[in-house]
Enzyme design. Structure first.
Site, PDB file in Angstrom:
ATOM      1  N   GLY A 125       0.801  -1.220   0.000  1.00 27.18           N
ATOM      2  CA  GLY A 125       0.000   0.000   0.000  1.00 27.18           C
ATOM      3  C   GLY A 125       0.834   1.270   0.000  1.00 27.18           C
ATOM      4  O   GLY A 125       2.047   1.250   0.233  1.00 27.18           O
ATOM      5  N   LYS A 259      -4.947   4.677  12.353  1.00 20.47           N
ATOM      6  CA  LYS A 259      -6.289   5.210  12.341  1.00 20.47           C
ATOM      7  C   LYS A 259      -6.921   4.928  10.978  1.00 20.47           C
ATOM      8  O   LYS A 259      -6.195   4.709  10.010  1.00 20.47           O
ATOM      9  CB  LYS A 259      -6.285   6.713  12.656  1.00 20.47           C
ATOM     10  CG  LYS A 259      -5.811   7.613  11.523  1.00 20.47           C
ATOM     11  CD  LYS A 259      -5.969   9.060  11.899  1.00 20.47           C
ATOM     12  CE  LYS A 259      -5.606   9.981  10.760  1.00 20.47           C
ATOM     13  NZ  LYS A 259      -6.535   9.976   9.626  1.00 20.47           N
ATOM     14  N   HIS A 289       0.097   9.872  13.838  1.00 26.01           N
ATOM     15  CA  HIS A 289       1.425  10.358  13.475  1.00 26.01           C
ATOM     16  C   HIS A 289       1.645  11.817  13.833  1.00 26.01           C
ATOM     17  O   HIS A 289       2.782  12.256  13.955  1.00 26.01           O
ATOM     18  CB  HIS A 289       1.700  10.126  11.984  1.00 26.01           C
ATOM     19  CG  HIS A 289       0.936  11.015  11.065  1.00 26.01           C
ATOM     20  ND1 HIS A 289      -0.327  10.719  10.616  1.00 26.01           N
ATOM     21  CD2 HIS A 289       1.258  12.207  10.490  1.00 26.01           C
ATOM     22  CE1 HIS A 289      -0.743  11.673   9.817  1.00 26.01           C
ATOM     23  NE2 HIS A 289       0.190  12.595   9.716  1.00 26.01           N
ATOM     24  N   HIS A 351      -6.171  13.998  15.246  1.00 20.42           N
ATOM     25  CA  HIS A 351      -4.978  14.856  15.235  1.00 20.42           C
ATOM     26  C   HIS A 351      -5.146  16.092  16.124  1.00 20.42           C
ATOM     27  O   HIS A 351      -4.360  16.330  17.046  1.00 20.42           O
ATOM     28  CB  HIS A 351      -4.669  15.330  13.805  1.00 20.42           C
ATOM     29  CG  HIS A 351      -4.318  14.230  12.863  1.00 20.42           C
ATOM     30  ND1 HIS A 351      -3.799  13.020  13.268  1.00 20.42           N
ATOM     31  CD2 HIS A 351      -4.395  14.150  11.503  1.00 20.42           C
ATOM     32  CE1 HIS A 351      -3.575  12.263  12.214  1.00 20.42           C
ATOM     33  NE2 HIS A 351      -3.931  12.922  11.132  1.00 20.42           N
ATOM     34  N   ARG A 579     -10.140  30.497   1.351  1.00 23.80           N
ATOM     35  CA  ARG A 579      -9.870  30.381   2.794  1.00 23.80           C
ATOM     36  C   ARG A 579     -10.940  29.578   3.528  1.00 23.80           C
ATOM     37  O   ARG A 579     -10.893  29.471   4.744  1.00 23.80           O
ATOM     38  CB  ARG A 579      -9.742  31.770   3.421  1.00 23.80           C
ATOM     39  CG  ARG A 579      -8.522  32.544   2.939  1.00 23.80           C
ATOM     40  CD  ARG A 579      -8.428  33.900   3.607  1.00 23.80           C
ATOM     41  NE  ARG A 579      -7.262  34.644   3.172  1.00 23.80           N
ATOM     42  CZ  ARG A 579      -6.061  34.584   3.750  1.00 23.80           C
ATOM     43  NH1 ARG A 579      -5.884  33.789   4.785  1.00 23.80           N
ATOM     44  NH2 ARG A 579      -5.056  35.302   3.294  1.00 23.80           N
TER      45      ARG A 579
END
Length: 602
Positions: A125, A259, A289, A351, A579
């Site tokens: 992968g 995850k 990570h 995260h 934005r």
């Protein structure tokens, strides 16, 4: 004595297993047992379990070892220490002498050696090719891997050892400051890489892998690390097969799980329950990570080792905290996975929430993994569940700029045309404890925005009775101090202060006290996967997610996620490369906050 890791690799991190059960002897022995309950096993044919080695000596005179989470053990045979580190005050490490290790565990450590076998499940992968194999090579290049190690790729694809090495070699790079022997190091690393093809739910295929691993281990004390770089629907099958057919015979076995850890509280709990049929909690390394990013790991150092910051770290001085994540690209043909999860599950629930917990936690008792994770859990349990009124969602639409037309999210062929999955989300969260009561913690994450960035912005309160208000003007927000921690790219920490412009008049200027990592440090910053893989090999759990921590995180987001899906809330559409939705600014304004990344200065 053969030292397993060079001292520069881990001089910043304590090598403790947990605050309650760490044992210095566990780093002077690699023997282990087969029981989750910790009883002594007498046969290598006993049922194999995934139980990482944490050794405590029961009786020196009887020469018997009691394991908390090993694979199989008999009477303890003196072996060489493969983890010759001693934690000093403050979490620093030193390499003890042979005599020190011998005194600590009661026997000689030089008689034998151990080996580490790293199996990347899902080796064909993208994650394995782009991140895991390069990180393993970087660790080898820096001298941070054991003397005896083997890397095995395991996947359903048919491939030879040579083909795996060719595939892996295309993604390997060397450190900028050590390129002179790059080719030689690559060859040495690739010689230790092998491949075995098999199904993820086949015990027979994993038994064949086990046979190959044993050939490379050569009778040494075997420690095994499995990295599950596979879709979550095969996690439990892969763990079951590896547990029953390929766990270490006389050392620790650990599993890294990528995850997503479920889609909500229920699916996450089911996944945890399934894994714990074959694993103990301290064998499961749930990897996020972002916790391995240099600036994220520096958060606790910045706060707890600098007197100027810790007294300010509360509602008394901090007006709001912002966690911002943006990518300047869309799903680009990989929307099939993303559409099932969306930006909230993919980025915010893990995260950004993990960084928030590290930022807001109380001072831990020690730097041990369990002490730190205990404090993070307290923060998460103190937070209010997220409500729909405190969230804005968006989805990017097609936009033409400079003669180039950028696609909409639903233009991705792997995404349903009527998809309402958010590619952008902003949220206001609150921690109901004495330190943070009333302080808004704002999160913002999105794809196809105007830039790529991840940062933490701490906006401090206005100076009461500021003598220089006349010189500042009416925009008091521009005059407040702001601490910015730029996680990526171009890592930096800078503090915005007010300063007098040189000259005869009294003109104030907003300036930055700037720690720019590229300018300050010549050494290349390691990739997050390097740090986390090394931690997993060493049994350091500080940067990995515990099950109760995961439960607390999902409890905050599950109600609003269900409401979004049940009510089919339509996201606000924003142009590719903009934005983001205007609604995010209204959300911030509701709490008298201005997003720090939209100002001219930034």
């Amino acid at each position: 004595m053969a030292t397993l890791y060079s001292t520069h690799c881990r001089s910043y991190s304590p090598l403790t297993q947990s605050s309650s059960s760490s044992s210095y002897s566990s780093y002077c022995s690699s023997s282990s047992s087969s029981s989750k309950l910790g009883h002594v096993a007498v046969s290598s044919s006993a049922p194999k379990r995934f139980l990482a080695a944490k050794l405590s000596v029961l009786s020196q005179s009887q020469n018997v070892a009691r394991m908390q989470d090993g694979a199989v053990a008999t009477a303890v045979t003196p072996i060489e220490n493969d983890y010759p580190f001693k934690k000093l005050k403050g979490g620093l490490l030193s390499v003890p002498s042979t005599d020190e290790c011998k005194d600590a565990v009661g026997f000689d450590i030089n008689e034998n050696e151990s080996t580490v076998s790293i199996t990347v499940v899902g080796a064909s992968g993208d994650l394995a090719k782009k991140k895991i194999f390069p990180a393993l090579f970087a660790l080898y290049y820096e001298g941070c891997l054991p003397k005896h190690f083997t890397v095995y790729g395991y996947a359903r694809s048919k491939m030879t050892d040579a083909e795996l090495r060719t595939m892996v070699s295309q993604t390997l790079t060397c450190r900028i400051d050590k390129r002179e022997n790059c080719g030689e190091k690559m060859e040495q690393f690739l010689e230790r890489c092998f491949y075995h093809s098999g199904q993820y739910d086949s015990q027979e295929n994993f038994a064949e892998l086990d046979k190959k691993l044993k050939e490379h281990e050569g009778g040494k004390v075997s420690n095994r690390l499995f990295y599950l770089s596979v879709p979550p629907n095969v996690f439990i099958d892969a763990v079951r097969c590896a547990s029953l057919s390929a766990s270490a015979g006389n050392g620790w076995t650990r599993v890294i799980v990528e995850k997503p850890f479920g889609r909500d509280s229920e699916s996450s709990a089911a996944l945890t329950k399934g894994l714990k049929q074959y694993l103990d909690e301290d064998q499961i390394f749930r990897i996020d990570h972002y916790l391995g990013k240099e600036l994220v790991e520096n958060l606790s150092v910045l706060r707890f080792s600098n007197l100027i910051f810790e007294p300010l770290w509360s509602r008394q001085y901090i007006r709001n905290v912002q966690f911002i994540f943006s990518e300047d690209f869309g799903t680009e043909g990989r929307g099939g996975y993303f559409d099932n999860y969306g930006i909230i599950r993919d980025i915010m629930q893990n995260h950004l929430l993990q960084i928030l917990a590290l930022f807001a936690m109380e001072t831990p008792v020690t730097l041990d993994a369990e002490d730190i994770r205990n404090e993070k859990v307290k923060v998460l349990r103190s937070m209010r569940p997220l409500e729909l009124e405190n969230m804005v969602i968006g989805q990017y639409k097609s936009h033409t700029k400079g003669g180039v037309t950028y696609p909409a999210y639903t233009d991705d062929k792997t995404v349903p045309k009527d998809s309402l999955t958010p590619t952008f989300a902003a949220a206001a969260l609150f921690i109901d404890n004495a330190r943070w009561d009333g302080v808004p913690f704002l999160m913002k994450a999105g794809k196809a925005l105007h830039n790529k960035k991840a940062e933490i912005r701490v906006q401090f309160r206005h100076v009461p009775g500021n003598l220089y208000n006349r010189n500042i003007g009416t925009d008091l927000d521009r005059a407040t101090n702001e601490l910015v921690i730029r996680v990526q790219p171009d890592e930096a920490i800078y503090l915005k202060i007010n300063n007098k412009v040189p000259g005869l008049g009294m003109k104030l200027d907003r300036s930055n006290l700037n720690l720019h990592y590229a300018a300050r440090y010549s050494k290349e910053i390691p990739d997050a996967y390097e740090r986390l893989l090394l931690d997993a090999i060493e049994g350091e759990r500080r940067l990995f997610i515990r099950s109760d921590e995961l439960d607390a995180a999902w409890s905050l987001f599950t109600p609003v996620l269900k409401e979004l899906e049940e009510k089919r809330i339509i996201p606000e559409y924003y142009p590719y490369g903009s934005r983001g939705p205007v609604g995010a600014h209204y959300l911030a304004a509701r709490y008298k906050v201005r997003w720090g990344d939209v100002s001219v200065e930034q």
